[in-house]
Design a protein around this motif. Structure first.
Motif, PDB file in Angstrom:
ATOM      1  N   SER A 181       0.833  -1.196   0.000  1.00 53.09           N
ATOM      2  CA  SER A 181       0.000   0.000   0.000  1.00 53.09           C
ATOM      3  C   SER A 181       0.872   1.252   0.000  1.00 53.09           C
ATOM      4  CB  SER A 181      -0.974  -0.006   1.171  1.00 53.09           C
ATOM      5  OG  SER A 181      -0.349   0.413   2.337  1.00 53.09           O
ATOM      6  N   ILE A 182       2.043   1.176   0.657  1.00 56.38           N
ATOM      7  CA  ILE A 182       2.956   2.331   0.665  1.00 56.38           C
ATOM      8  C   ILE A 182       3.391   2.684  -0.747  1.00 56.38           C
ATOM      9  CG2 ILE A 182       5.377   2.898   1.168  1.00 56.38           C
ATOM     10  CD1 ILE A 182       4.964   2.181   3.952  1.00 56.38           C
TER      11      ILE A 182
ATOM     12  N   GLY B 135       1.859   2.100  -3.466  1.00 60.33           N
ATOM     13  CA  GLY B 135       0.761   2.288  -4.399  1.00 60.33           C
ATOM     14  C   GLY B 135       0.392   1.043  -5.170  1.00 60.33           C
TER      15      GLY B 135
ATOM     16  N   GLU C 145      -4.475  -0.367  -3.207  1.00 59.23           N
ATOM     17  CA  GLU C 145      -5.216   0.689  -2.537  1.00 59.23           C
ATOM     18  C   GLU C 145      -5.920   0.112  -1.308  1.00 59.23           C
ATOM     19  OE1 GLU C 145      -5.273   3.938  -3.054  1.00 59.23           O
ATOM     20  OE2 GLU C 145      -3.834   3.612  -4.672  1.00 59.23           O
ATOM     21  N   SER C 146      -5.919   0.875  -0.213  1.00 58.59           N
ATOM     22  CA  SER C 146      -6.603   0.365   0.970  1.00 58.59           C
ATOM     23  C   SER C 146      -8.118   0.435   0.773  1.00 58.59           C
ATOM     24  CB  SER C 146      -6.192   1.168   2.201  1.00 58.59           C
ATOM     25  OG  SER C 146      -6.490   2.515   1.989  1.00 58.59           O
TER      26      SER C 146
ATOM     27  N   ASP D  28       2.676   4.596   7.349  1.00 63.37           N
ATOM     28  CA  ASP D  28       2.031   4.227   6.082  1.00 63.37           C
ATOM     29  C   ASP D  28       1.092   5.356   5.625  1.00 63.37           C
ATOM     30  OD1 ASP D  28       0.920   2.815   3.973  1.00 63.37           O
ATOM     31  OD2 ASP D  28      -0.467   1.689   5.235  1.00 63.37           O
ATOM     32  N   LYS D  29       0.282   5.847   6.574  1.00 62.05           N
ATOM     33  CA  LYS D  29      -0.654   6.933   6.264  1.00 62.05           C
ATOM     34  C   LYS D  29       0.100   8.219   5.913  1.00 62.05           C
ATOM     35  CE  LYS D  29      -4.908   5.595   6.545  1.00 62.05           C
ATOM     36  NZ  LYS D  29      -5.976   5.956   5.641  1.00 62.05           N
TER      37      LYS D  29
ATOM     38  N   ASN E 280       1.339   7.955   2.396  1.00 59.69           N
ATOM     39  CA  ASN E 280       0.197   8.155   1.483  1.00 59.69           C
ATOM     40  C   ASN E 280      -0.155   9.629   1.372  1.00 59.69           C
ATOM     41  OD1 ASN E 280      -0.425   5.594   0.559  1.00 59.69           O
ATOM     42  ND2 ASN E 280      -1.557   5.080   2.413  1.00 59.69           N
ATOM     43  N   TRP E 281      -0.127  10.297   2.520  1.00 57.89           N
ATOM     44  CA  TRP E 281      -0.417  11.740   2.532  1.00 57.89           C
ATOM     45  C   TRP E 281       0.616  12.477   1.688  1.00 57.89           C
ATOM     46  CZ3 TRP E 281       3.092  15.294   4.584  1.00 57.89           C
ATOM     47  CH2 TRP E 281       2.667  16.625   4.579  1.00 57.89           C
TER      48      TRP E 281
ATOM     49  N   ARG F 149       2.443  11.331  -0.716  1.00 58.99           N
ATOM     50  CA  ARG F 149       2.261  10.996  -2.139  1.00 58.99           C
ATOM     51  C   ARG F 149       1.139  11.855  -2.741  1.00 58.99           C
ATOM     52  NH1 ARG F 149       1.224   4.865  -3.111  1.00 58.99           N
ATOM     53  NH2 ARG F 149      -0.758   5.474  -2.221  1.00 58.99           N
ATOM     54  N   ASN F 150       0.101  12.094  -1.950  1.00 56.90           N
ATOM     55  CA  ASN F 150      -1.021  12.902  -2.444  1.00 56.90           C
ATOM     56  C   ASN F 150      -0.744  14.396  -2.413  1.00 56.90           C
ATOM     57  OD1 ASN F 150      -2.594  10.618  -2.830  1.00 56.90           O
ATOM     58  ND2 ASN F 150      -3.355  10.661  -0.731  1.00 56.90           N
TER      59      ASN F 150
END
Lengths: 279, 64
Positions: free
Chosen positions: A6-7, A9, A12-13, B31-32, B35-36, B38-39
């Protein structure tokens, strides 16, 4: 492996922003809770796991929801709170990384004094043995100074600071008397700061808490269902307005109840409200 | 009454479990965060993507 995927990509979660907490597992039948240690015996822990798996299976089948959205715990006994918080981080939509610094209430706080002393000594030993400093996102950003140009670091720090200022909005729902307040207090170890009534309703309150780690946390305390049909119809309107706007919803279910129908009906409704705002 | 050997073992087991749970919480948060990033800051994310992979592998090793 799933986390790594998920890290980068590769996966997707799951989008549903919902965590279902099975509370009061210490009250389940046949549970031998060791009050001195404030934890279940090994055998009791196995029973808790088995009984909760049964409940989760019933919900999964009746409501078509992943077993991964569930976590069992006891708010009053401060038991298994970290996995519940981890799920909230995982399933919330934005900026939930700020909760990584939050430490739920320690179950050993309520243990016997002798146990507390033993735990303290053991923790000191463990700390002395640890070769590496505790990992934090701030330390990670600090470490990037060797890799990134100064302007990128400044941008990253600026954006990160802004993101930290807007913590996730967590709505909490459950039947009346299911332990919402105890859950919030012990899960986030948060100190109540202020409360305001949300527009259009006197029943749902937005509560702002100060976190020990710094920053704030917004909890929307929704009115409890299951008291009367009339109130439930009234509350459905409130839920419908608020739930789609939250970053993550925590549905609390009493693990020691046999009648799950009301909670199952609510879960089905929640899924449809949440899906209204899913991307 | 003094803690029995069994009780001590049970406490140590719980401490191990809490350590492991805390690690999972930190990794979920990281992890979050990634993701943040990356966005929000995709160009910076691209620059350090390989480094993050190494870091994450390293973290997993430390905590495993």
């Amino acid at each position: 492996m799933k986390l790594i995927k998920s890290i980068f990509g590769l996966e997707e979660s799951k989008a549903i922003r919902l965590v279902i907490g099975l509370n009061q597992v210490d009250n389940l039948d046949e549970i031998n809770w060791d009050e001195k240690l404030n934890m279940p015996s090994k055998r009791a822990e196995a029973i808790i796991k088995r009984k909760c798996e049964d409940i989760i299976r019933k919900f999964s089948v009746a409501c078509d929801i992943s077993k991964d959205n569930f976590e069992f715990y006891s708010a009053t006994k401060k038991y298994n709170l970290i996995p519940l918080l981890t799920k909230i981080i995982k399933y919330s939509e934005k900026n939930s990384f700020v909760l990584g610094d939050v430490n739920p209430a320690d179950p050993f706080e309520d243990a016997d004094d002798e146990v507390k002393t033993f735990v303290k000594q053991e923790r000191e030993k463990r700390e002395a043995r640890t070769k590496f400093p505790k990992f934090t996102i701030e330390k990670f950003i600090e470490g990037l100074k060797e890799t990134l140009p100064e302007k990128d670091i400044d941008r990253l720090i600026g954006e990160f600071g802004d993101a930290k200022k807007s913590p996730p909005k967590i709505a909490v729902i459950g039947k009346t008397g299911v332990g919402k307040t105890t859950t919030v207090n012990n899960l986030f170890n948060a100190k109540f700061k202020e409360s305001s009534i949300l527009v259009g309703t006197t029943k749902a309150q937005e509560k702002i808490f100060n976190l020990d780690s710094g920053g704030e946390l917004k909890i929307i305390d929704l009115p409890g269902y299951g008291r009367s049909i009339k109130e439930d119809i009234e509350y459905d309107k409130i839920y419908r307005e608020i739930i789609p706007k939250c970053d993550v919803l925590l549905l609390i279910i009493q693990a020691d109840t046999r009648d799950l129908r009301e909670d199952q009906k609510m879960l089905i409704k929640i899924k449809s409200w949440l899906s209204e705002t899913e991307k | 009454m003094a803690l029995s050997k069994k009780q001590r073992e049970r406490v140590l087991e719980m401490l191990d479990k809490l350590d492991k749970q805390s690690t999972n919480k930190i990794l979920a948060s990281f992890d979050k965060f990634v993701n943040w990033m990356r966005n929000t800051l995709y160009d910076i994310y691209l620059t350090i993507r390989d480094g993050i992979r190494s870091l994450f592998n390293w973290l997993q090793l430390q905590f495993s």
